[in-house]
Scaffold this motif. Sequence first.
Motif, PDB file in Angstrom:
ATOM      1  N   VAL A  11       0.838  -1.203   0.000  1.00  0.00           N
ATOM      2  CA  VAL A  11       0.000   0.000   0.000  1.00  0.00           C
ATOM      3  C   VAL A  11       0.874   1.254   0.000  1.00  0.00           C
ATOM      4  O   VAL A  11       0.594   2.232  -0.711  1.00  0.00           O
ATOM      5  N   ALA A  12       1.951   1.229   0.789  1.00  0.00           N
ATOM      6  CA  ALA A  12       2.851   2.388   0.852  1.00  0.00           C
ATOM      7  C   ALA A  12       3.501   2.643  -0.513  1.00  0.00           C
ATOM      8  O   ALA A  12       3.636   3.798  -0.945  1.00  0.00           O
ATOM      9  N   VAL A  13       3.886   1.576  -1.202  1.00  0.00           N
ATOM     10  CA  VAL A  13       4.489   1.726  -2.528  1.00  0.00           C
ATOM     11  C   VAL A  13       3.486   2.353  -3.496  1.00  0.00           C
ATOM     12  O   VAL A  13       3.834   3.246  -4.290  1.00  0.00           O
ATOM     13  N   ASN A  14       2.245   1.916  -3.446  1.00  0.00           N
ATOM     14  CA  ASN A  14       1.216   2.462  -4.339  1.00  0.00           C
ATOM     15  C   ASN A  14       0.911   3.914  -4.025  1.00  0.00           C
ATOM     16  O   ASN A  14       0.686   4.720  -4.937  1.00  0.00           O
ATOM     17  N   ILE A  15       0.889   4.259  -2.740  1.00  0.00           N
ATOM     18  CA  ILE A  15       0.650   5.653  -2.364  1.00  0.00           C
ATOM     19  C   ILE A  15       1.795   6.535  -2.870  1.00  0.00           C
ATOM     20  O   ILE A  15       1.582   7.652  -3.372  1.00  0.00           O
ATOM     21  N   ALA A  16       3.025   6.027  -2.752  1.00  0.00           N
ATOM     22  CA  ALA A  16       4.168   6.795  -3.238  1.00  0.00           C
ATOM     23  C   ALA A  16       4.126   6.959  -4.754  1.00  0.00           C
ATOM     24  O   ALA A  16       4.573   7.983  -5.287  1.00  0.00           O
ATOM     25  N   ALA A  17       3.568   5.955  -5.454  1.00  0.00           N
ATOM     26  CA  ALA A  17       3.555   6.004  -6.916  1.00  0.00           C
ATOM     27  C   ALA A  17       2.378   6.788  -7.470  1.00  0.00           C
ATOM     28  O   ALA A  17       2.506   7.459  -8.506  1.00  0.00           O
ATOM     29  N   THR A  18       1.224   6.717  -6.797  1.00  0.00           N
ATOM     30  CA  THR A  18       0.012   7.324  -7.363  1.00  0.00           C
ATOM     31  C   THR A  18      -0.609   8.391  -6.480  1.00  0.00           C
ATOM     32  O   THR A  18      -1.539   9.072  -6.911  1.00  0.00           O
ATOM     33  N   GLY A  19      -0.158   8.513  -5.246  1.00  0.00           N
ATOM     34  CA  GLY A  19      -0.746   9.499  -4.351  1.00  0.00           C
ATOM     35  C   GLY A  19      -1.690   8.868  -3.343  1.00  0.00           C
ATOM     36  O   GLY A  19      -2.021   7.680  -3.410  1.00  0.00           O
ATOM     37  N   ILE A  20      -2.160   9.695  -2.418  1.00  0.00           N
ATOM     38  CA  ILE A  20      -3.014   9.222  -1.332  1.00  0.00           C
ATOM     39  C   ILE A  20      -4.378   8.763  -1.826  1.00  0.00           C
ATOM     40  O   ILE A  20      -5.087   8.028  -1.123  1.00  0.00           O
ATOM     41  N   ASP A 284      -2.107  -4.511  -8.992  1.00  0.00           N
ATOM     42  CA  ASP A 284      -2.145  -3.068  -9.286  1.00  0.00           C
ATOM     43  C   ASP A 284      -0.774  -2.428  -9.088  1.00  0.00           C
ATOM     44  O   ASP A 284      -0.413  -1.488  -9.808  1.00  0.00           O
ATOM     45  N   THR A 285      -0.019  -2.926  -8.114  1.00  0.00           N
ATOM     46  CA  THR A 285       1.294  -2.351  -7.836  1.00  0.00           C
ATOM     47  C   THR A 285       2.216  -2.472  -9.043  1.00  0.00           C
ATOM     48  O   THR A 285       2.970  -1.541  -9.366  1.00  0.00           O
ATOM     49  N   ILE A 286       2.154  -3.626  -9.717  1.00  0.00           N
ATOM     50  CA  ILE A 286       3.013  -3.852 -10.881  1.00  0.00           C
ATOM     51  C   ILE A 286       2.770  -2.786 -11.940  1.00  0.00           C
ATOM     52  O   ILE A 286       3.707  -2.257 -12.554  1.00  0.00           O
ATOM     53  N   ILE A 287       1.495  -2.447 -12.159  1.00  0.00           N
ATOM     54  CA  ILE A 287       1.154  -1.434 -13.160  1.00  0.00           C
ATOM     55  C   ILE A 287       1.529  -0.042 -12.668  1.00  0.00           C
ATOM     56  O   ILE A 287       2.073   0.778 -13.423  1.00  0.00           O
ATOM     57  N   ASN A 288       1.255   0.248 -11.398  1.00  0.00           N
ATOM     58  CA  ASN A 288       1.480   1.595 -10.867  1.00  0.00           C
ATOM     59  C   ASN A 288       2.954   1.981 -10.819  1.00  0.00           C
ATOM     60  O   ASN A 288       3.291   3.163 -10.921  1.00  0.00           O
ATOM     61  N   VAL A 289       3.842   0.999 -10.650  1.00  0.00           N
ATOM     62  CA  VAL A 289       5.268   1.322 -10.592  1.00  0.00           C
ATOM     63  C   VAL A 289       5.917   1.303 -11.979  1.00  0.00           C
ATOM     64  O   VAL A 289       7.131   1.511 -12.113  1.00  0.00           O
ATOM     65  N   GLY A 290       5.104   1.052 -13.022  1.00  0.00           N
ATOM     66  CA  GLY A 290       5.603   1.131 -14.382  1.00  0.00           C
ATOM     67  C   GLY A 290       6.127  -0.155 -14.970  1.00  0.00           C
ATOM     68  O   GLY A 290       6.755  -0.135 -16.033  1.00  0.00           O
ATOM     69  N   LEU A 291       5.869  -1.305 -14.320  1.00  0.00           N
ATOM     70  CA  LEU A 291       6.314  -2.583 -14.866  1.00  0.00           C
ATOM     71  C   LEU A 291       5.252  -3.141 -15.812  1.00  0.00           C
ATOM     72  O   LEU A 291       4.076  -2.804 -15.722  1.00  0.00           O
ATOM     73  N   SER A 292       5.670  -4.008 -16.720  1.00  0.00           N
ATOM     74  CA  SER A 292       4.733  -4.622 -17.650  1.00  0.00           C
ATOM     75  C   SER A 292       3.977  -5.744 -16.946  1.00  0.00           C
ATOM     76  O   SER A 292       4.404  -6.263 -15.905  1.00  0.00           O
ATOM     77  N   SER A 293       2.839  -6.128 -17.529  1.00  0.00           N
ATOM     78  CA  SER A 293       2.010  -7.167 -16.926  1.00  0.00           C
ATOM     79  C   SER A 293       2.704  -8.526 -16.897  1.00  0.00           C
ATOM     80  O   SER A 293       2.295  -9.423 -16.164  1.00  0.00           O
ATOM     81  N   GLN A 294       3.781  -8.690 -17.702  1.00  0.00           N
ATOM     82  CA  GLN A 294       4.503  -9.957 -17.713  1.00  0.00           C
ATOM     83  C   GLN A 294       5.192 -10.238 -16.381  1.00  0.00           C
ATOM     84  O   GLN A 294       5.577 -11.370 -16.109  1.00  0.00           O
TER      85      GLN A 294
END
Length: 341
Positions: A11-20, A284-294
């Motif tokens: 959750v912290a990683v996603n907040i850092a990547a996309t906001g609160i 969702d984290t994989i997408i939010n941090v810019g990684l591909s779905s693979q």
Amino acid sequence: MWPVIILVALVAVNIAATGIDFIVPSVHDGRLGGAFVNILRRSAPLLLISLGMTLVIATKGIDLSVGAVYAIGAAIACQMIIDAPDQTSAGLVAAAVALALAVTAVIGAWNGVMVARFGIQPIVATLILMIAGRGIAQLVTGGQIPKVQDASPFTGIGRGSLWTIPIPIWIAVLTLVALALLTRRTALGMLLESVGGNPEASRLAGIRAKGITVLVYLVCGLCAGLAGLIGAANLGSADANNGGLWIELDAILAVVIGGTALLGGRFFLLGTTIGVVIIGTLEDTIINVGLSSQWQFTAKAIVVFAVALLQSPEFRAWVLKPFKRRPAAPAPAPAEEVLAK
């Protein structure tokens, strides 16, 4: 504790990547939304299957057929609805849902009979239906993908909301509460752990181990059928080939992440729930941090590996061993005392 730490970190990683806004819910058109709420809604079918899988694993079993049962339940309900002249009939939808759940419960009970009565290994008994189940679903639909009208009340099971909360979340939470009360407020939970710990000793103690085994497989089949209904209602169709494909593997991962041992015995429904949320958040984290779905499957493997190590007392002891203080050596005895001896 460790699964919770992993979830908080994601959750912290996603907040850092996309906001609160990732964790803050919002209301649109009278329905609760937001990134995290959507994760919970999408994870509802997996949670239902994982809860049933937890009970099966608690008895030292496994159910590889839940994905096929998911497809069978969806196929029965959708095909019955589209064959009717009026798809908007609430009575028709109720009958289709009841029939689908009844059939999937019977299928689950059959798995239990194969394991408990005929002595077939759980992985073999359920693998048979895993292979044949999708063929059964295709026979029900005639090899087609039945599509339900959007106006049908059936689609509300997957897309509707009650008091702004999506209905799939309501179904998953109520199922969790019901199973928790049944296994923790009655003797059933203790009996499950007893059967999983030592089925022969349980039988000698007067516990009906075979009946309990059949019961947990029945519940697992029922949960898989309910998950299939939610998935089909959300899409408005039933795909016998791809509906619930490989969901059994995610369910087993969620159970393991939650701390339930594959060797049977102790089980943790709340831990399984956290495991499901971890898997949903990870996607969702994989997408939010810019990684591909693979990276999805690799990331799941890494998370499971990390949680398994963190939950291992031997691994934690090995890591902390260099930091533990060694006991001080005893002071040497005075020379006079040594000479006197």
